[in-house]
Design a protein around this motif. Structure first.
Motif, PDB file in Angstrom:
ATOM      1  N   ILE A   1       0.847  -1.202   0.000  1.00  0.00           N
ATOM      2  CA  ILE A   1       0.000   0.000   0.000  1.00  0.00           C
ATOM      3  C   ILE A   1       0.878   1.246   0.000  1.00  0.00           C
ATOM      4  O   ILE A   1       0.618   2.217  -0.728  1.00  0.00           O
ATOM      5  CB  ILE A   1      -0.940  -0.023   1.217  1.00  0.00           C
ATOM      6  CG1 ILE A   1      -1.921  -1.190   1.095  1.00  0.00           C
ATOM      7  CG2 ILE A   1      -1.697   1.288   1.348  1.00  0.00           C
ATOM      8  CD1 ILE A   1      -2.634  -1.530   2.385  1.00  0.00           C
ATOM      9  N   GLY A   2       1.944   1.220   0.814  1.00  0.00           N
ATOM     10  CA  GLY A   2       2.869   2.346   0.816  1.00  0.00           C
ATOM     11  C   GLY A   2       3.577   2.523  -0.510  1.00  0.00           C
ATOM     12  O   GLY A   2       3.741   3.656  -0.999  1.00  0.00           O
ATOM     13  N   LEU A   3       4.007   1.415  -1.124  1.00  0.00           N
ATOM     14  CA  LEU A   3       4.662   1.506  -2.429  1.00  0.00           C
ATOM     15  C   LEU A   3       3.706   2.014  -3.500  1.00  0.00           C
ATOM     16  O   LEU A   3       4.091   2.803  -4.375  1.00  0.00           O
ATOM     17  CB  LEU A   3       5.196   0.125  -2.827  1.00  0.00           C
ATOM     18  CG  LEU A   3       6.405  -0.405  -2.056  1.00  0.00           C
ATOM     19  CD1 LEU A   3       6.686  -1.858  -2.434  1.00  0.00           C
ATOM     20  CD2 LEU A   3       7.643   0.455  -2.330  1.00  0.00           C
ATOM     21  N   PHE A   4       2.463   1.583  -3.430  1.00  0.00           N
ATOM     22  CA  PHE A   4       1.462   2.037  -4.403  1.00  0.00           C
ATOM     23  C   PHE A   4       1.216   3.540  -4.251  1.00  0.00           C
ATOM     24  O   PHE A   4       1.110   4.266  -5.255  1.00  0.00           O
ATOM     25  CB  PHE A   4       0.167   1.258  -4.206  1.00  0.00           C
ATOM     26  CG  PHE A   4      -0.895   1.568  -5.213  1.00  0.00           C
ATOM     27  CD1 PHE A   4      -0.741   1.208  -6.537  1.00  0.00           C
ATOM     28  CD2 PHE A   4      -2.062   2.223  -4.841  1.00  0.00           C
ATOM     29  CE1 PHE A   4      -1.720   1.490  -7.488  1.00  0.00           C
ATOM     30  CE2 PHE A   4      -3.045   2.512  -5.768  1.00  0.00           C
ATOM     31  CZ  PHE A   4      -2.875   2.146  -7.092  1.00  0.00           C
ATOM     32  N   ALA A   5       1.146   4.010  -3.005  1.00  0.00           N
ATOM     33  CA  ALA A   5       0.974   5.450  -2.775  1.00  0.00           C
ATOM     34  C   ALA A   5       2.167   6.231  -3.320  1.00  0.00           C
ATOM     35  O   ALA A   5       1.999   7.316  -3.903  1.00  0.00           O
ATOM     36  CB  ALA A   5       0.796   5.717  -1.281  1.00  0.00           C
ATOM     37  N   ALA A   6       3.376   5.687  -3.150  1.00  0.00           N
ATOM     38  CA  ALA A   6       4.566   6.350  -3.694  1.00  0.00           C
ATOM     39  C   ALA A   6       4.521   6.376  -5.218  1.00  0.00           C
ATOM     40  O   ALA A   6       4.884   7.386  -5.844  1.00  0.00           O
ATOM     41  CB  ALA A   6       5.826   5.637  -3.205  1.00  0.00           C
ATOM     42  N   ALA A   7       4.078   5.285  -5.832  1.00  0.00           N
ATOM     43  CA  ALA A   7       3.969   5.244  -7.293  1.00  0.00           C
ATOM     44  C   ALA A   7       2.952   6.263  -7.797  1.00  0.00           C
ATOM     45  O   ALA A   7       3.147   6.895  -8.842  1.00  0.00           O
ATOM     46  CB  ALA A   7       3.587   3.841  -7.749  1.00  0.00           C
ATOM     47  N   LEU A   8       1.862   6.449  -7.054  1.00  0.00           N
ATOM     48  CA  LEU A   8       0.854   7.437  -7.448  1.00  0.00           C
ATOM     49  C   LEU A   8       1.411   8.853  -7.395  1.00  0.00           C
ATOM     50  O   LEU A   8       0.957   9.738  -8.129  1.00  0.00           O
ATOM     51  CB  LEU A   8      -0.374   7.321  -6.540  1.00  0.00           C
ATOM     52  CG  LEU A   8      -1.227   6.056  -6.695  1.00  0.00           C
ATOM     53  CD1 LEU A   8      -2.308   6.027  -5.634  1.00  0.00           C
ATOM     54  CD2 LEU A   8      -1.842   5.977  -8.086  1.00  0.00           C
ATOM     55  N   ARG A   9       2.390   9.072  -6.526  1.00  0.00           N
ATOM     56  CA  ARG A   9       3.015  10.397  -6.440  1.00  0.00           C
ATOM     57  C   ARG A   9       4.056  10.614  -7.527  1.00  0.00           C
ATOM     58  O   ARG A   9       4.679  11.682  -7.592  1.00  0.00           O
ATOM     59  CB  ARG A   9       3.672  10.577  -5.065  1.00  0.00           C
ATOM     60  CG  ARG A   9       2.697  10.586  -3.906  1.00  0.00           C
ATOM     61  CD  ARG A   9       3.366  11.073  -2.624  1.00  0.00           C
ATOM     62  NE  ARG A   9       4.460  10.209  -2.222  1.00  0.00           N
ATOM     63  CZ  ARG A   9       4.345   9.206  -1.358  1.00  0.00           C
ATOM     64  NH1 ARG A   9       3.152   8.929  -0.824  1.00  0.00           N
ATOM     65  NH2 ARG A   9       5.396   8.475  -1.021  1.00  0.00           N
ATOM     66  N   GLY A  10       4.285   9.598  -8.368  1.00  0.00           N
ATOM     67  CA  GLY A  10       5.253   9.726  -9.444  1.00  0.00           C
ATOM     68  C   GLY A  10       6.641   9.243  -9.098  1.00  0.00           C
ATOM     69  O   GLY A  10       7.564   9.391  -9.908  1.00  0.00           O
TER      70      GLY A  10
END
Length: 320
Positions: free
Chosen positions: A182-191
């Motif tokens: 979930i944390g990695l996905f949130a980071a990916a969403l931030r670019g």
């Protein structure tokens, strides 16, 4: 922890203090883990045999023998459930330890099996830490979350202790991997690059299929929050295309890495029976009844402190 924290205060730079704080908390986690799982039990030749531990040890032993003799990921076991398909393609909740024990052929199955369990329980510390940081929690908030999590993990009842005793280590492994994802996905969403999203996602789904249940709601919530913060116009359309492309690639990587058992999964429909007792909760009434039992009141502070954390984030306008 208190004397270790005082030592941290005597250090010079902020980075040194943070490293010392994390090392101190991990040290406490290590000591508590070895208290419940003593080193002499880890290194001896006796397997762990409480409840599901016994079944998973049998599955690992059987798969390791099959891999050595037939070099195959699946087999038919005439001694289990009066004849049942087995191996990494069929044992949905034991694929991780089966593969691990099949690779570590230099040591016997019991030691390899227990080493897998210990590593899962120790590494969850870093999974929770990294997940919090990727979700942009401040360092003190991350420490707060770690301490709260570890107190419940080591002494919380009913679920934390009972899951460990029952031998549901693959499910627990998938739970903290899902939080990290979930944390990695949130980071990916931030670019951000977040390239670990791909191998960790594949590993989580291979370890336990419950990952498919754990991820959709947090992923969707992270997507909606990130989308809300975007400006309108072309920037939003470009962001949508980039996110969609990365998500499709992630899904393809997960499916390819798990094709070994996904291809065989439809054959299992109708071949297993469900159970009605064993960690079942009947509605909110059953949940409250579970919490209010005297031996399980320890879980209530978890909700109290979690509510305090949510209030802290709300005051800082960081919930949206």
């Amino acid at each position: 922890l208190r004397p270790l924290m005082r030592l941290c205060g005597a250090l010079g730079g902020d980075g040194e203090r943070r490293t010392a704080v994390i090392a101190a908390i991990f040290g406490a986690h290590l000591v508590a883990t070895l208290f419940f799982f003593p080193p002499e039990d880890i290194v001896n030749e006796r397997p762990v045999l409480t409840l599901d531990h016994a079944l998973h040890f049998y599955q690992c032993s059987r798969q390791r023998e099959a891999a050595a003799d037939f070099a195959g990921p699946r087999l038919y076991d005439p001694y289990f459930m009066a004849g049942y398909p087995g191996g990494m393609a069929f044992d949905l909740d034991a694929k991780g330890p089966e593969l691990w024990c099949s690779i570590l052929r230099a040591i016997d199955t019991a030691r390899a099996y227990k080493l897998f369990i210990v590593l899962v329980y120790l590494l969850l510390f870093f999974g929770v830490y990294a997940g919090c940081r990727n979700l942009r929690c401040e360092f003190d908030e991350t420490v707060y979350a770690l301490l709260l999590f570890l107190v419940y993990w080591h002494w919380g009842r009913p679920y934390a202790a009972q899951f460990r005793f029952a031998g549901m280590f693959s499910y627990l492994f998938a739970c903290w991997l899902a939080f990290y994802l979930i944390g990695l996905f949130a980071a990916a969403l931030r670019g951000e690059r977040a390239w670990l999203l791909y191998p960790v996602g594949a590993a989580a789904f291979f370890v336990h299929p419950a990952t498919a249940v754990l991820l959709p709601v947090p992923f969707l919530a992270s997507y909606l929050v990130a989308r809300r913060r975007l400006p309108g116009g072309d920037a939003r359309r470009v962001w949508h295309r980039r996110v969609a492309l990365r998500f499709v690639i992630w899904c393809l990587v997960v499916l390819a890495a798990n094709a070994l058992w996904l291809v065989s999964f439809p054959r299992q429909f109708g071949g297993r029976t469900s159970i009605t007792g064993y960690f079942q909760i009947q509605g909110m009434g059953g949940f409250l009844d579970m919490l209010l039992k005297p031996s399980r009141l320890f879980v209530l502070p978890l909700f109290v402190f979690s509510a305090a954390g949510v209030a802290h984030l709300a005051r800082g306008r960081r919930l949206s």
